[in-house]
Design a protein around this motif. Structure first.
Motif, PDB file in Angstrom:
ATOM      1  N   LEU A 150      -7.997   0.805   2.237  1.00  0.00           N
ATOM      2  CA  LEU A 150      -6.884   1.735   2.107  1.00  0.00           C
ATOM      3  C   LEU A 150      -7.215   3.108   2.669  1.00  0.00           C
ATOM      4  CD1 LEU A 150      -5.590   0.917  -1.506  1.00  0.00           C
ATOM      5  CD2 LEU A 150      -4.956  -0.126   0.667  1.00  0.00           C
ATOM      6  N   VAL A 151      -8.516   3.408   2.814  1.00  0.00           N
ATOM      7  CA  VAL A 151      -8.933   4.684   3.389  1.00  0.00           C
ATOM      8  C   VAL A 151     -10.034   4.411   4.406  1.00  0.00           C
ATOM      9  CG1 VAL A 151      -8.337   6.067   1.386  1.00  0.00           C
ATOM     10  CG2 VAL A 151     -10.599   5.043   1.515  1.00  0.00           C
ATOM     11  N   MET A 181      -1.484  10.238  -0.736  1.00  0.00           N
ATOM     12  CA  MET A 181      -2.403   9.694   0.264  1.00  0.00           C
ATOM     13  C   MET A 181      -3.092  10.825   1.019  1.00  0.00           C
ATOM     14  SD  MET A 181      -3.045   6.504   0.432  1.00  0.00           S
ATOM     15  CE  MET A 181      -3.852   6.606   2.033  1.00  0.00           C
ATOM     16  N   LEU A 185      -4.272   3.931  -9.273  1.00  0.00           N
ATOM     17  CA  LEU A 185      -5.345   3.038  -8.844  1.00  0.00           C
ATOM     18  C   LEU A 185      -6.119   2.477 -10.034  1.00  0.00           C
ATOM     19  CD1 LEU A 185      -6.767   4.904  -5.706  1.00  0.00           C
ATOM     20  CD2 LEU A 185      -5.105   3.042  -5.799  1.00  0.00           C
ATOM     21  N   GLN A 214       0.829  -1.201   0.000  1.00  0.00           N
ATOM     22  CA  GLN A 214       0.000   0.000   0.000  1.00  0.00           C
ATOM     23  C   GLN A 214       0.865   1.254   0.000  1.00  0.00           C
ATOM     24  OE1 GLN A 214      -2.320   0.574   3.521  1.00  0.00           O
ATOM     25  NE2 GLN A 214      -2.834   2.653   2.988  1.00  0.00           N
ATOM     26  N   THR A 229     -11.658  11.750  -0.489  1.00  0.00           N
ATOM     27  CA  THR A 229     -12.680  10.855   0.065  1.00  0.00           C
ATOM     28  C   THR A 229     -13.622  11.584   1.008  1.00  0.00           C
ATOM     29  OG1 THR A 229     -11.299  10.166   1.972  1.00  0.00           O
ATOM     30  CG2 THR A 229     -11.116   8.877  -0.073  1.00  0.00           C
ATOM     31  N   TYR A 244     -12.699   1.437  -4.921  1.00  0.00           N
ATOM     32  CA  TYR A 244     -11.606   0.455  -4.927  1.00  0.00           C
ATOM     33  C   TYR A 244     -10.847   0.504  -3.621  1.00  0.00           C
ATOM     34  CZ  TYR A 244      -6.983  -1.414  -6.088  1.00  0.00           C
ATOM     35  OH  TYR A 244      -5.800  -2.094  -6.070  1.00  0.00           O
ATOM     36  N   ALA A 245     -10.487   1.708  -3.183  1.00  0.00           N
ATOM     37  CA  ALA A 245      -9.686   1.875  -1.969  1.00  0.00           C
ATOM     38  C   ALA A 245     -10.445   1.366  -0.740  1.00  0.00           C
ATOM     39  CB  ALA A 245      -9.306   3.326  -1.778  1.00  0.00           C
ATOM     40  N   LYS A 246     -11.755   1.598  -0.709  1.00  0.00           N
ATOM     41  CA  LYS A 246     -12.537   1.161   0.453  1.00  0.00           C
ATOM     42  C   LYS A 246     -12.643  -0.362   0.508  1.00  0.00           C
ATOM     43  CE  LYS A 246     -15.318   5.263   1.385  1.00  0.00           C
ATOM     44  NZ  LYS A 246     -16.680   5.870   1.430  1.00  0.00           N
TER      45      LYS A 246
END
Length: 253
Positions: free
Chosen positions: A252-253, A198, A235, A189, A205, A246-248
């Motif tokens: 990742l967030v 980030m 991403l 990550q 977000t 995707y991140a969730k």
């Protein structure tokens, strides 16, 4: 964004490949196994969970997950489990899970309950420190059509607690004992997005616009927009919404 370039999307697409018919699924079969699962958790002093591939959620967890690993039993669902896994290890586990699903779908029906997957990885314990565990997955029940329906997971503290970045995995044939190591190179990550990316992605977000982000970070809007484009590229997303989704999925967030 293509599924091949997005491990989370590919994994969930594989989960959805099986076509279940709700009336085929006799949950009385599972209910009758709960006393055995409770006994197994007590005798082995292992954390036990059951994942339902039809519902895409955990439908059973043993009482001792709290004592063994510090899990909050009132919060347990798939997202909560993922939130306890080290972010770098979660990326590995998704890629490994994708590979094993692909292999499992190729197995003849008679072989589908003859394998188990062993993963050694890191989770947060009650003290908020990362603890290495060994988790074993095997098929608990197939549905009448041969679909993988219920998956049994057994979690134990690994005797190997030395510093090691990564996941160790084996696919084991239950009858022959033959084990195949699974080694997939996965980007961490921390290597996907830079510290600044980030930082900006976190603001994205939260719904902040480029102008608002530039004010908060005292940088130009052009710089913010350049970072936004780099984030989408890294991403492999077509939009901020797609990148956030995707991140969730990977926590990742």
């Amino acid at each position: 964004m293509t599924a091949d370039n997005n491990p989370a999307q590919k994994y969930f697409e594989l989960l959805n490949r099986q076509k279940f018919i709700a009336t085929d699924l006799d949950y009385d079969i599972f209910e009758k196994q709960i006393p055995f699962l409770n006994q197994m958790a007590q005798v082995k002093n292992s954390g036990i969970t059951v994942f339902d591939l039809y519902k895409k959620d955990h439908i059973y967890h043993s009482y001792n997950l709290e004592n063994l690993f510090g899990f909050d039993l009132s919060k347990i669902d798939t997202a909560y489990y993922n939130s306890r896994v080290h972010p770098d290890d979660l990326l590995w586990l998704v890629s490994i899970g994708t590979l094993v699903l692909e292999r499992s779908y190729e197995l003849p029906l008679a072989e589908r309950k003859n394998y188990k997957l062993l993963n050694e990885y890191r989770i947060l314990n009650a003290e908020n420190n990362y603890l290495r565990i060994i988790e074993q997955f095997q098929v608990l029940e197939l549905d009448p059509r041969g679909n993988f329906w219920l998956s049994l997971s057994t979690m134990d503290v690994s005797p190997n607690q030395e510093h090691y970045d990564g996941v160790r995995s084996q696919w084991v044939h239950l009858k022959t004992g033959k084990a195949t190591a699974i080694d997939i190179p996965v980007q961490k990550q921390s290597e996907i997005l830079s510290k600044r990316e980030m930082e900006i992605f976190t603001f994205i977000t939260e719904g902040l616009l480029s102008k608002e982000i530039s004010n908060k970070l005292s940088i130009s809007i052009h710089t913010v927009n350049t970072h936004r484009q780099n984030i989408l590229k890294k991403l492999d997303a077509n939009s901020s919404i797609e990148a956030i989704q995707y991140a969730k999925k990977l926590n990742l967030v």
